[in-house]
Write an enzyme that holds these catalytic residues in place. Structure first.
Site, PDB file in Angstrom:
ATOM      1  N   GLY A 105      -3.438  11.318   4.456  1.00  0.00           N
ATOM      2  CA  GLY A 105      -2.868   9.997   4.712  1.00  0.00           C
ATOM      3  C   GLY A 105      -2.847   9.177   3.437  1.00  0.00           C
ATOM      4  CE1 TYR A 106       2.315   9.701   3.066  1.00  0.00           C
ATOM      5  CE2 TYR A 106       2.968   7.584   2.146  1.00  0.00           C
ATOM      6  CZ  TYR A 106       3.246   8.700   2.913  1.00  0.00           C
ATOM      7  OH  TYR A 106       4.468   8.797   3.543  1.00  0.00           O
ATOM      8  N   GLY A 107      -0.972   5.957   3.591  1.00  0.00           N
ATOM      9  CA  GLY A 107      -0.583   4.606   4.011  1.00  0.00           C
ATOM     10  C   GLY A 107      -1.538   4.142   5.093  1.00  0.00           C
ATOM     11  CB  SER A 108      -1.000   2.829   8.514  1.00  0.00           C
ATOM     12  OG  SER A 108      -0.339   3.921   9.118  1.00  0.00           O
ATOM     13  CD  GLU A 135       3.043   7.936  10.435  1.00  0.00           C
ATOM     14  OE1 GLU A 135       3.910   7.467   9.679  1.00  0.00           O
ATOM     15  OE2 GLU A 135       1.937   7.385  10.613  1.00  0.00           O
TER      16      GLU A 135
HETATM   17  C1  SIN Z   1       0.595   7.743   5.982  1.00  0.00           C
HETATM   18  O1  SIN Z   1      -0.178   6.810   6.164  1.00  0.00           O
HETATM   19  O2  SIN Z   1       0.178   8.816   5.474  1.00  0.00           O
HETATM   20  C2  SIN Z   1       2.039   7.683   6.380  1.00  0.00           C
HETATM   21  C3  SIN Z   1       2.644   6.335   6.279  1.00  0.00           C
HETATM   22  C4  SIN Z   1       2.078   5.301   7.199  1.00  0.00           C
HETATM   23  O3  SIN Z   1       1.924   5.578   8.406  1.00  0.00           O
HETATM   24  O4  SIN Z   1       1.773   4.202   6.748  1.00  0.00           O
END
Ligand code: SIN
Length: 218
Positions: free
Chosen positions: A9-12, A87
């Protein structure tokens, strides 16, 4: 067959995984840069007034820190179903080589694995692409969706990256534009390498067996 999987995960997904996992460890992927280039009409905006959330842009030489989650075989199908739904606003699953920074031994014990990452590519209908940062900030300030304000998404991401010692110039600058407090200086003793467009520190808490709460918000 070993169906254990890692999800990156790189965002939320860094601050609100909201799925069952066996272990979470900071990690990074290379060749990708995190950018607020994806429109959000289902979480941080609405149709006709999209917010901006992060996706990954191919970027040779870049390094992007995030959180890696190990999901057990028994939970995997259910977790992927829930994440596909969460997503669904433009993201699809991709496999990426993942470098795991293993807790306290962050500099000494980095191992490479493959992980599932949710990526929003330019061919999805909600993709917004590049814009000057003040324009992105103005859109973030004006946007709100079913999961909450777009400002909250930006600030929680900035805080989560800071907490793991990872610095991302794009996120830090945007957070400052939408009202974030001044970033804390990174402790040089934990710095392990460059992040997306900046320096990153490896971080952190050791392995965890915490199970995420169930929620589909993002
Ligand atoms: C993530 O967090 O990896 C995907 C983008 C998001 O849901 O913010």
């Amino acid at each position: 067959m070993d169906r254990e999987a890692w999800i990156f995960g790189y965002g939320s997904l860094i601050w609100r995984p909201a799925f069952r996992f066996e272990r979470m460890v900071p990690g990074y992927i290379t060749g990708w840069a995190r950018r607020f280039w994806q429109g959000s009409t289902d979480h941080r905006g609405v149709p006709g007034a999209p917010g901006r959330v992060v996706t990954l842009i191919p970027s040779p030489g870049a390094l992007c820190w995030g959180m890696a989650y190990r999901v057990g075989e028994a939970e995997l199908d259910e977790v992927l179903r829930a994440l596909d739904h969460r997503e669904k606003g433009g993201y699809a699953r991709h496999d990426v080589p993942l470098h795991l920074a293993d807790g306290a031994a962050v500099r000494a014990e980095i191992t490479a694995r493959s992980a599932i990452v949710y990526l929003a590519t330019p061919d999805n209908p909600d993709y917004l692409g590049a814009a000057p940062l003040p324009e992105i900030a103005a859109q973030v300030l004006a946007s709100h969706g079913p999961s909450g304000s777009n400002v909250e998404y930006v600030l929680r991401l900035a805080d989560a990256l800071m907490a793991m010692g990872a610095h991302d110039e794009h996120v830090t600058e945007l957070a400052a534009l939408v009202g974030h407090r001044a970033p804390r200086p990174v402790d040089p003793r934990t710095t392990v390498g460059p992040s997306c467009g900046g320096r990153a520190a490896g971080a952190a808490d050791g392995p965890s067996t915490e199970l995420g709460a169930r929620s589909t918000s993002s």
